[in-house]
Design a protein around this motif. Sequence first.
Motif, PDB file in Angstrom:
ATOM      1  N   ASP A  89      -2.300  -1.850   0.056  1.00  6.35           N
ATOM      2  CA  ASP A  89      -1.012  -1.176  -0.088  1.00  6.35           C
ATOM      3  C   ASP A  89      -1.268   0.223  -0.646  1.00  6.35           C
ATOM      4  OD1 ASP A  89       1.470  -0.218  -0.935  1.00  6.35           O
ATOM      5  OD2 ASP A  89       2.113  -2.141  -1.722  1.00  6.35           O
ATOM      6  N   THR A 140       1.514  -4.551   3.748  1.00  5.37           N
ATOM      7  CA  THR A 140       0.065  -4.454   3.809  1.00  5.37           C
ATOM      8  C   THR A 140      -0.598  -5.537   2.973  1.00  5.37           C
ATOM      9  OG1 THR A 140       0.103  -2.771   2.090  1.00  5.37           O
ATOM     10  CG2 THR A 140      -0.064  -2.015   4.364  1.00  5.37           C
ATOM     11  N   GLU A 175       3.239   7.628   1.076  1.00  3.52           N
ATOM     12  CA  GLU A 175       2.818   7.466  -0.324  1.00  3.52           C
ATOM     13  C   GLU A 175       2.374   8.800  -0.899  1.00  3.52           C
ATOM     14  OE1 GLU A 175       2.057   5.935  -4.057  1.00  3.52           O
ATOM     15  OE2 GLU A 175       3.302   5.174  -2.424  1.00  3.52           O
ATOM     16  N   GLN A 191       2.319   4.960   6.467  1.00  2.00           N
ATOM     17  CA  GLN A 191       2.324   4.400   5.108  1.00  2.00           C
ATOM     18  C   GLN A 191       1.572   5.307   4.138  1.00  2.00           C
ATOM     19  OE1 GLN A 191       0.423   0.669   5.904  1.00  2.00           O
ATOM     20  NE2 GLN A 191       2.357  -0.416   6.235  1.00  2.00           N
ATOM     21  N   SER A 230       4.234  -6.401  -0.422  1.00  2.00           N
ATOM     22  CA  SER A 230       4.428  -5.423   0.645  1.00  2.00           C
ATOM     23  C   SER A 230       3.816  -5.922   1.949  1.00  2.00           C
ATOM     24  CB  SER A 230       3.785  -4.094   0.260  1.00  2.00           C
ATOM     25  OG  SER A 230       2.391  -4.184   0.410  1.00  2.00           O
TER      26      SER A 230
END
Length: 82
Positions: A13, A4, A58, A54, A2
């Motif tokens: 991440d 991150t 999530e 982000q 990813s």
Amino acid sequence: MSATEENPDQGIDPARLGDHDLLRELETIHRSRHDTLLHGSAAALNAHNIRMAQLEAEYLRRHPQRPVTPGRTRAGARAREE
């Protein structure tokens, strides 16, 4: 890998964080938001926007049926105005 994971400056991440750590990260980023907006550089604000998006994405992925307070909906806000 990813984005991150490719750039360690952006943190872990969010998908790899446990629930407790994800909530802690969200609380921290929300607390720092105002200062970043008022006093951060353009680059800092951009990084903050990306990281916050982000983390929030999530959280929403994990909790699609999260409870919504009626007063926090459009209909609830309209009811307060009447």
